[in-house]
Scaffold this active site. Structure first.
Site, mmCIF file in Angstrom:
data_model
loop_
_atom_site.group_PDB
_atom_site.id
_atom_site.type_symbol
_atom_site.label_atom_id
_atom_site.label_comp_id
_atom_site.label_asym_id
_atom_site.label_seq_id
_atom_site.Cartn_x
_atom_site.Cartn_y
_atom_site.Cartn_z
ATOM 1 N N GLN A 118 36.855 38.167 40.398
ATOM 2 C CA GLN A 118 37.990 37.741 41.221
ATOM 3 C C GLN A 118 39.071 38.803 41.319
ATOM 4 O OE1 GLN A 118 38.853 34.610 38.130
ATOM 5 N NE2 GLN A 118 40.981 35.026 38.710
ATOM 6 N N CYS A 124 40.031 31.905 40.560
ATOM 7 C CA CYS A 124 38.953 31.533 39.638
ATOM 8 C C CYS A 124 38.253 30.237 40.039
ATOM 9 C CB CYS A 124 39.495 31.413 38.216
ATOM 10 S SG CYS A 124 40.826 30.197 38.038
ATOM 11 N N HIS A 428 42.617 28.306 33.917
ATOM 12 C CA HIS A 428 41.483 29.099 34.380
ATOM 13 C C HIS A 428 40.240 28.220 34.479
ATOM 14 C CE1 HIS A 428 39.340 32.775 35.217
ATOM 15 N NE2 HIS A 428 38.573 32.677 34.146
ATOM 16 N N ASN A 450 31.976 33.711 33.399
ATOM 17 C CA ASN A 450 33.333 33.993 33.841
ATOM 18 C C ASN A 450 33.301 34.731 35.185
ATOM 19 O OD1 ASN A 450 36.123 34.097 33.809
ATOM 20 N ND2 ASN A 450 36.267 35.017 31.773
#
Length: 508
Positions: A118, A124, A428, A450
């Site tokens: 990102q 996110c 997040h 992630n």
């Protein structure tokens, strides 16, 4: 007889009541770490009970503190270590790195690739959600690497949030500019962040496109400049609209025409900085090589591609995604309570933000069931707490603050208290793809996909301890078929509506 004056019955009763109150107060006192903790916030105010003058810091006293502190050799050693490096690096526990290995005995068969990035943006939630969506498409089209366009959803989210903000400004124009709600709206009109229900709204209205057809522009990867430009304009628009609403000469058509002009200006800014997105109704041609090296072409539209999310090998589909629900663990509220947040959303008339509040055991059981079924799990957490991005570890034992400073970082603050005082919130969104379960059936650690690129963690993958999950994970999005009926039935409740500034109103 005694020298004291005898008391009447009412006076005796009053004394007894006072003594009972004192005993109850003493029972609520808790001594810990040399502090006195008093439970409860009811009763007389502090100033009514205790007469006290505010105290400044005395120079002599602070010098005495320093003298005593430095007389201890351990503190002098800590001074040398902690003042010459990042305290987190100094206090990182080697044992946590050893314990948090990427070994998992329950893992979805296909995790999707590549690890996404990102970059310098708060997208996110768009990366996590599209990483969930892409898995079935990758299997359907025999791909070993694929991304949906996060920038496409980002463009429409910015435009829709701007409109959502202006409508909220119009609706609250009768309130003072200093009212807390109005100030909260003005503080963050178009955050990069979002929630699962917001993703649903965007995909339902605008569909999806492959990233190769609408790649990231520079401003998608680094969004601070366009955010500052649009926010400045939106705040200007807010003042204009409030003045119009409060003018007796303004008509509904005048108000709508003024807002329409404002939205055209926002659209211009977004188009010139992010690029014109593909039409939602026109067909596009997607050319690609599958993992066997065959050239293939798919002709579709954004809406058709969104409905095309399906694979015979996976139970994930567009209809399953539409039915997924957000479980949250908010210990400030009773489990099995439906929660919502006032004026939190992105599309006028779209789905509102809804959470089913559960205990952590229920949330984790649902996550395990999803993973056993081969399905990735979108989840939200407070990623900055007890985490380290270089090695990709999230573990309560990662930093030994007590060793370095002789203090516990949170002391008596539990998860609910951290939410109440602003020490923690959902910051997040990521994706769960695996879990390790011990011989007794207890979850030990979780594998996390992630969206910070491959240069962090284990080539972009993180590991999360089960204890960290208990304390800093707040949300998981799951298929309701994996929930007990008593949990599903919560959706039929009247929700507890939280104010916009509530921690559950934070956007991942």
């Amino acid at each position: 007889m005694g020298a004291q004056q005898s008391k009447s019955s009412p006076e005796i009763a009053a004394v007894a009541a006072h003594e009972k109150a004192v005993l109850e107060c003493l029972q609520n006192l808790r001594f810990e770490d040399d502090f006195v903790h008093v439970h409860g916030e009811k009763g007389a105010s502090f100033n009514d009970r205790i007469s006290r003058v505010p105290e400044g810091l005395d120079i002599v006293t602070t010098q005495d503190w320093q003298s005593k502190l430095l007389s201890d050799p351990k503190n002098r050693l800590a001074l040398s270590a902690l003042s010459s490096a990042n305290p987190k690096d100094v206090l990182t526990a080697r044992s946590a790195k050893i314990a948090d290995q990427h070994v998992f005995n329950v893992r979805i068969p296909f995790e999707g690739a590549p690890i996404t990035n990102q970059r310098s943006s708060g997208r996110c939630w768009l990366f996590a959600s599209t990483n969930v969506f892409r898995v079935a498409l990758m299997k359907k089209y025999n791909l070993d690497s694929f991304e949906l366009s996060q920038a496409y959803l980002f463009f429409w989210d910015k435009l829709e949030k701007s409109n959502y903000f202006l409508e909220n400004i119009i609706e609250t124009a009768d309130q003072s500019l200093d009212e807390r709600l109005v100030q909260r709206l003005l503080a963050d009109p178009i955050s990069d962040g979002g929630q699962w229900d917001m993703v649903y709204n965007l995909v339902e209205k605008y569909g999806l496109v492959p990233q190769v057809l609408y790649p990231d522009s520079w401003n998608a990867m680094s969004s601070s400049t366009i955010n500052s430009i649009i926010v400045a304009k939106l705040r200007e628009y807010a003042v204009i609209l409030r003045n119009l609403v409060n003018s007796p000469l303004t008509t509904a058509s005048t108000l709508s025409a003024t807002k329409d002009k404002m939205m055209r200006e926002v659209h211009l800014i977004l188009t010139l900085t992010l690029g014109p997105p593909p039409s939602t109704s026109e067909e596009f041609e997607w050319n690609f090589l599958d993992k066997d090296g065959r050239a293939r072409t798919v002709v579709s539209t954004p809406h058709r591609l969104a409905k095309d999310i399906s694979s015979p090998e996976f139970r994930i589909s567009s209809s399953a995604i539409a039915s997924m629900v957000s479980l949250v663990h908010d210990p400030r509220h009773d489990p099995l309570t439906l929660l919502s947040v006032d004026r939190l959303g992105n599309i006028v008339g779209g789905r509102g933000i809804t959470y089913i509040n559960v205990d952590m055991a229920t949330l984790k059981q649902a996550c395990v069931a999803m993973l056993r079924a081969g399905l990735p799990v979108f989840f939200g957490s407070d990623v900055g707490k007890y985490s380290e991005r270089v090695n990709g570890i999230m573990d309560l034992g990662l930093f030994d603050y007590e060793l370095g400073f002789n203090v516990s970082l949170y002391g008596s603050l539990d998860k609910a208290a951290r939410l109440r005082v602003g020490e923690s919130a959902m910051t997040h969104a990521m994706v769960l793809t695996a879990v390790h379960i011990d011989a007794e059936g207890k979850t030990v650690r979780w594998r996390v996909q992630n969206s910070w690129g491959e240069s962090v963690g284990e080539k972009g993958w993180f590991v999360m301890s089960d204890e960290w999950m208990d304390e800093f994970v707040y949300q998981a999005v799951v298929d309701p078929k994996f929930l007990a009926r008593r949990v599903r039935d919560v959706l039929g409740q009247e929700p507890v509506v939280l104010p916009l500034w509530d921690p559950m109103g934070s956007l991942a």
